[in-house]
Design a protein around this motif. Structure first.
Motif, PDB file in Angstrom:
ATOM      1  N   ILE A  69       0.741  -1.362   0.277  1.00  0.00           N
ATOM      2  CA  ILE A  69       0.130  -0.076  -0.104  1.00  0.00           C
ATOM      3  C   ILE A  69       1.321   1.516  -0.107  1.00  0.00           C
ATOM      4  N   GLY A  70       1.731   1.543   0.947  1.00  0.00           N
ATOM      5  CA  GLY A  70       3.422   2.591   0.848  1.00  0.00           C
ATOM      6  C   GLY A  70       3.833   2.500  -0.378  1.00  0.00           C
ATOM      7  N   ALA A  71       4.090   1.745  -1.179  1.00  0.00           N
ATOM      8  CA  ALA A  71       5.177   1.375  -2.480  1.00  0.00           C
ATOM      9  C   ALA A  71       3.976   2.239  -3.299  1.00  0.00           C
ATOM     10  N   VAL A  72       2.583   1.655  -3.401  1.00  0.00           N
ATOM     11  CA  VAL A  72       2.042   2.270  -4.949  1.00  0.00           C
ATOM     12  C   VAL A  72       1.395   4.262  -4.610  1.00  0.00           C
ATOM     13  N   GLY A  73       2.228   3.917  -3.295  1.00  0.00           N
ATOM     14  CA  GLY A  73       2.062   5.679  -2.892  1.00  0.00           C
ATOM     15  C   GLY A  73       0.991   5.727  -1.825  1.00  0.00           C
ATOM     16  N   VAL A  74       0.069   5.741  -1.335  1.00  0.00           N
ATOM     17  CA  VAL A  74      -0.873   5.922   0.089  1.00  0.00           C
ATOM     18  C   VAL A  74       0.330   6.431   0.965  1.00  0.00           C
ATOM     19  N   PRO A  75       0.226   7.174   1.291  1.00  0.00           N
ATOM     20  CA  PRO A  75       1.192   7.681   2.526  1.00  0.00           C
ATOM     21  C   PRO A  75       1.204   7.097   3.875  1.00  0.00           C
ATOM     22  N   GLY A  83       5.001   5.711  -0.867  1.00  0.00           N
ATOM     23  CA  GLY A  83       5.681   5.867  -2.808  1.00  0.00           C
ATOM     24  C   GLY A  83       6.863   4.499  -3.126  1.00  0.00           C
ATOM     25  N   LEU A  84       7.224   4.452  -4.055  1.00  0.00           N
ATOM     26  CA  LEU A  84       8.824   4.220  -4.231  1.00  0.00           C
ATOM     27  C   LEU A  84       9.732   4.420  -3.703  1.00  0.00           C
ATOM     28  N   SER A  85       9.554   6.122  -3.649  1.00  0.00           N
ATOM     29  CA  SER A  85      11.212   6.371  -3.399  1.00  0.00           C
ATOM     30  C   SER A  85      10.891   6.543  -1.418  1.00  0.00           C
ATOM     31  N   VAL A  86      10.415   5.901  -1.426  1.00  0.00           N
ATOM     32  CA  VAL A  86      10.811   5.878   0.380  1.00  0.00           C
ATOM     33  C   VAL A  86      11.547   4.305   1.084  1.00  0.00           C
ATOM     34  N   THR A  91      15.593   5.610   4.499  1.00  0.00           N
ATOM     35  CA  THR A  91      14.547   4.048   5.399  1.00  0.00           C
ATOM     36  C   THR A  91      14.335   3.213   5.110  1.00  0.00           C
ATOM     37  N   GLY A  92      14.214   3.372   4.139  1.00  0.00           N
ATOM     38  CA  GLY A  92      13.377   1.428   3.218  1.00  0.00           C
ATOM     39  C   GLY A  92      14.564   0.283   3.413  1.00  0.00           C
ATOM     40  N   GLY A  93      16.000  -0.135   4.272  1.00  0.00           N
ATOM     41  CA  GLY A  93      16.345  -0.466   4.128  1.00  0.00           C
ATOM     42  C   GLY A  93      15.185  -1.522   5.073  1.00  0.00           C
ATOM     43  N   TYR A  94      14.803  -0.502   6.477  1.00  0.00           N
ATOM     44  CA  TYR A  94      14.343  -1.334   7.498  1.00  0.00           C
ATOM     45  C   TYR A  94      13.111  -1.803   7.182  1.00  0.00           C
ATOM     46  N   ILE A  95      12.028  -1.031   6.425  1.00  0.00           N
ATOM     47  CA  ILE A  95      11.021  -1.689   5.897  1.00  0.00           C
ATOM     48  C   ILE A  95      10.947  -2.665   5.120  1.00  0.00           C
TER      49      ILE A  95
END
Length: 187
Positions: A69-75, A83-86, A91-95
């Motif tokens: 859900i977060g990857a497709v842009g839902v905040p 978004g994929l940029s997160v 911080t992406g490695g943690y997630i």
């Protein structure tokens, strides 16, 4: 509990995954932004709690739903980001490591000794936390160009002590919630 997640994904499992993905989204907003770009959050508590309460299979489903859900842009990520940029950012490695942490938190030891079960659950959860911290620090170092050793030292002072306490609390609380929910037939 053995059939907590059959080969088919049941409506109950879908509902639980959705509810706990929403829980993760809410808990992710409890955040203190930091000048380093990596906020101080209680997300580790939420991830560990999801794994302990739902078990590893349902827990991973909930975490993957949240991440997708977060990857497709839902905040839904910390500080209302999406978004994929997160996931490809600092911080992406943690997630990205959360599914591994969820698996380790969700393993339910079944010895005849309740204290041993709790101890094993805590140890596995802390190993999951270590994986999460390691993958997160590695991605942070690679993307920021900062020294991995410096990031690890910073993490050991700014994040890890808090995350150890939150992970242990999640195991203690989660085991009680799981036990009560199982008695009520809700899991």
């Amino acid at each position: 509990m053995e059939n907590e997640f059959s080969n088919r994904i049941s409506v109950k499992n879908i509902v639980l995954a959705g509810m706990f993905a929403a829980f993760l989204a809410v808990m992710s907003q409890v955040s203190l932004p930091m000048p380093t770009g990596v906020p101080i959050t209680v997300q580790v508590f939420a991830v560990a709690l999801v794994g302990v309460i739902l078990g590893w299979k349902r827990g991973v489903l909930a975490v993957l739903v949240y991440i997708l859900i977060g990857a497709v842009g839902v905040p839904v990520f910390a500080n209302f980001k999406g978004g994929l940029s997160v996931l490809t950012g600092l911080t992406g490695g943690y997630i990205i490591a959360w599914p591994v942490m969820t698996i380790l938190c969700g393993i339910q030891p079944k010895t005849q000794n309740a204290k041993l079960n709790m101890t094993v659950n805590i140890i596995l959860s802390l190993v999951g936390l270590a994986v999460c911290e390691g993958v997160g620090a590695l991605q942070w170092a690679l993307l920021s160009g900062n020294d991995l050793r410096g990031i690890i030292i910073y993490s050991l002072t700014a994040f890890v002590p808090k995350d150890i306490v939150l992970t242990v609390l999640a195991v203690i609380i989660g085991r009680q919630v799981r036990k009560r929910a199982a008695k009520a037939g809700e899991l």
